[in-house]
Write an enzyme that holds these catalytic residues in place. Structure first.
Site, mmCIF file in Angstrom:
data_model
loop_
_atom_site.group_PDB
_atom_site.id
_atom_site.type_symbol
_atom_site.label_atom_id
_atom_site.label_comp_id
_atom_site.label_asym_id
_atom_site.label_seq_id
_atom_site.Cartn_x
_atom_site.Cartn_y
_atom_site.Cartn_z
ATOM 1 N N LYS A 16 0.809 -1.128 -0.117
ATOM 2 C CA LYS A 16 0.124 -0.042 0.034
ATOM 3 C C LYS A 16 0.681 1.406 0.060
ATOM 4 O O LYS A 16 0.563 2.242 -0.876
ATOM 5 C CB LYS A 16 -0.935 0.054 1.168
ATOM 6 C CG LYS A 16 -2.014 -1.012 1.201
ATOM 7 C CD LYS A 16 -3.137 -0.585 2.507
ATOM 8 C CE LYS A 16 -2.472 -0.744 3.757
ATOM 9 N NZ LYS A 16 -2.146 -2.077 4.275
ATOM 10 N N ARG A 91 -9.658 0.966 8.791
ATOM 11 C CA ARG A 91 -8.989 -0.205 9.148
ATOM 12 C C ARG A 91 -10.218 -0.854 10.118
ATOM 13 O O ARG A 91 -9.891 -2.072 10.668
ATOM 14 C CB ARG A 91 -7.732 -0.171 9.788
ATOM 15 C CG ARG A 91 -6.628 -0.847 9.011
ATOM 16 C CD ARG A 91 -5.422 -0.380 9.093
ATOM 17 N NE ARG A 91 -4.559 -1.110 9.253
ATOM 18 C CZ ARG A 91 -3.161 -0.505 8.954
ATOM 19 N NH1 ARG A 91 -3.031 0.754 8.505
ATOM 20 N NH2 ARG A 91 -2.228 -1.262 9.194
ATOM 21 N N ARG A 148 -0.775 -9.015 13.401
ATOM 22 C CA ARG A 148 -1.364 -7.964 12.389
ATOM 23 C C ARG A 148 -1.995 -8.753 11.105
ATOM 24 O O ARG A 148 -3.183 -8.029 10.760
ATOM 25 C CB ARG A 148 -0.135 -7.513 11.413
ATOM 26 C CG ARG A 148 0.608 -6.524 12.669
ATOM 27 C CD ARG A 148 1.965 -5.848 12.007
ATOM 28 N NE ARG A 148 1.720 -5.092 11.429
ATOM 29 C CZ ARG A 148 2.882 -4.554 10.237
ATOM 30 N NH1 ARG A 148 3.853 -5.477 10.417
ATOM 31 N NH2 ARG A 148 2.622 -3.865 9.182
HETATM 32 P P1 AMP Z 1 0.943 0.625 8.741
HETATM 33 O O1 AMP Z 1 2.290 1.228 8.322
HETATM 34 O O2 AMP Z 1 -0.363 1.107 7.826
HETATM 35 O O3 AMP Z 1 0.881 -0.946 8.547
HETATM 36 O O4 AMP Z 1 0.545 1.183 10.235
HETATM 37 C C1 AMP Z 1 1.492 0.705 11.302
HETATM 38 C C2 AMP Z 1 0.549 0.558 12.662
HETATM 39 O O5 AMP Z 1 -0.036 1.991 13.016
HETATM 40 C C3 AMP Z 1 -0.688 -0.546 12.663
HETATM 41 O O6 AMP Z 1 -0.078 -1.703 12.767
HETATM 42 C C4 AMP Z 1 -1.355 0.219 13.841
HETATM 43 O O7 AMP Z 1 -1.066 -0.048 15.114
HETATM 44 C C5 AMP Z 1 -1.412 1.610 13.541
HETATM 45 N N1 AMP Z 1 -2.454 2.052 12.598
HETATM 46 C C6 AMP Z 1 -2.192 2.574 11.211
HETATM 47 N N2 AMP Z 1 -3.556 2.868 10.849
HETATM 48 C C7 AMP Z 1 -4.379 2.370 11.354
HETATM 49 C C8 AMP Z 1 -5.736 2.671 11.594
HETATM 50 N N3 AMP Z 1 -6.360 3.110 10.594
HETATM 51 N N4 AMP Z 1 -6.266 2.364 12.563
HETATM 52 C C9 AMP Z 1 -5.864 1.955 13.949
HETATM 53 N N5 AMP Z 1 -4.283 1.695 13.872
HETATM 54 C C10 AMP Z 1 -3.604 1.888 12.821
#
Ligand code: AMP
Length: 190
Positions: A16, A91, A148
């Protein structure tokens, strides 16, 4: 070019972030990544960062109310007037519902939910590889990776059932090179 109010959706490790950078350039819209926003806060040790860290370290979602408030504030800024690319939000179902409400209040309509799909095994190997390249704490531990993936299936995937009846979902195969995937995404906008 069709509408530029876009959500980029998919499991962790679907690519993404990489695709979002390229797509936001193509569409000339701001790239709004909740993961990046949380990482920024964690790095700067803000109060929001300290909260986010407790969850992201375990591979869990940061609570909806915290995340929704952060996105609401970001979407209220002027630069989203010509479109936006949301990467990693929504999410969860409550986040999808909150996004609808925020956009309605702003008089904006969502145009596309780009769903990048990748098989579980491929996700695991991609995240392990990213751990060595980027050194992301939440990519390093197999247990956190599994959390995750489970979190995605349990809390995030239901968003697709929310958006499908609205005819917003565009399914994109996430296999292949970065360029191959990007060309598939690009075709949604031609
Ligand atoms: P990502 O880089 O998008 O994988 O996000 C890293 C971490 O940030 C995730 O594993 C969540 O802990 C947190 N996170 C990111 N986006 C969200 C979201 N929309 N809702 C809740 N937690 C989020």
């Amino acid at each position: 070019m069709s509408g530029k109010n876009v959500v980029l959706f998919g499991p962790p490790g679907a690519g993404k972030g990489t695709q979002a950078v390229k797509l936001s350039e193509l569409l000339s819209v701001p790239h709004i990544s909740t993961g990046d926003m949380f990482r920024y806060h964690i790095k700067n040790d803000t109060e929001l960062g300290r909260t986010a860290k407790m969850y992201s370290n375990k591979g869990e979602l940061v609570p909806d109310e915290v995340t929704i408030a952060m996105v609401k504030e970001r979407l209220s800024q002027k630069d989203v007037a010509n479109g936006f690319l949301l990467d990693g939000f929504p999410r969860s179902l409550p986040q999808a519902e909150a996004l609808d409400k925020i956009l309605t209040e702003l008089g904006i309509k969502l145009d596309h939910v780009i769903n990048i799909s990748v098989a579980d095994e491929e996700i695991r190997s991609r995240l392990a590889k990213r751990a060595t390249i980027e050194g992301r704490a939440d990519d390093a531990d197999p247990q956190i990776i599994q959390n995750r993936i489970n979190t995605y299936k349990k809390q995030s995937e239901p968003c697709l059932s929310y958006y499908r009846p609205k005819n917003l979902v565009k399914d994109i195969q996430g296999c292949g090179t970065i360029e191959e995937v990007f060309n598939r995404i690009r075709s949604v906008f031609s």
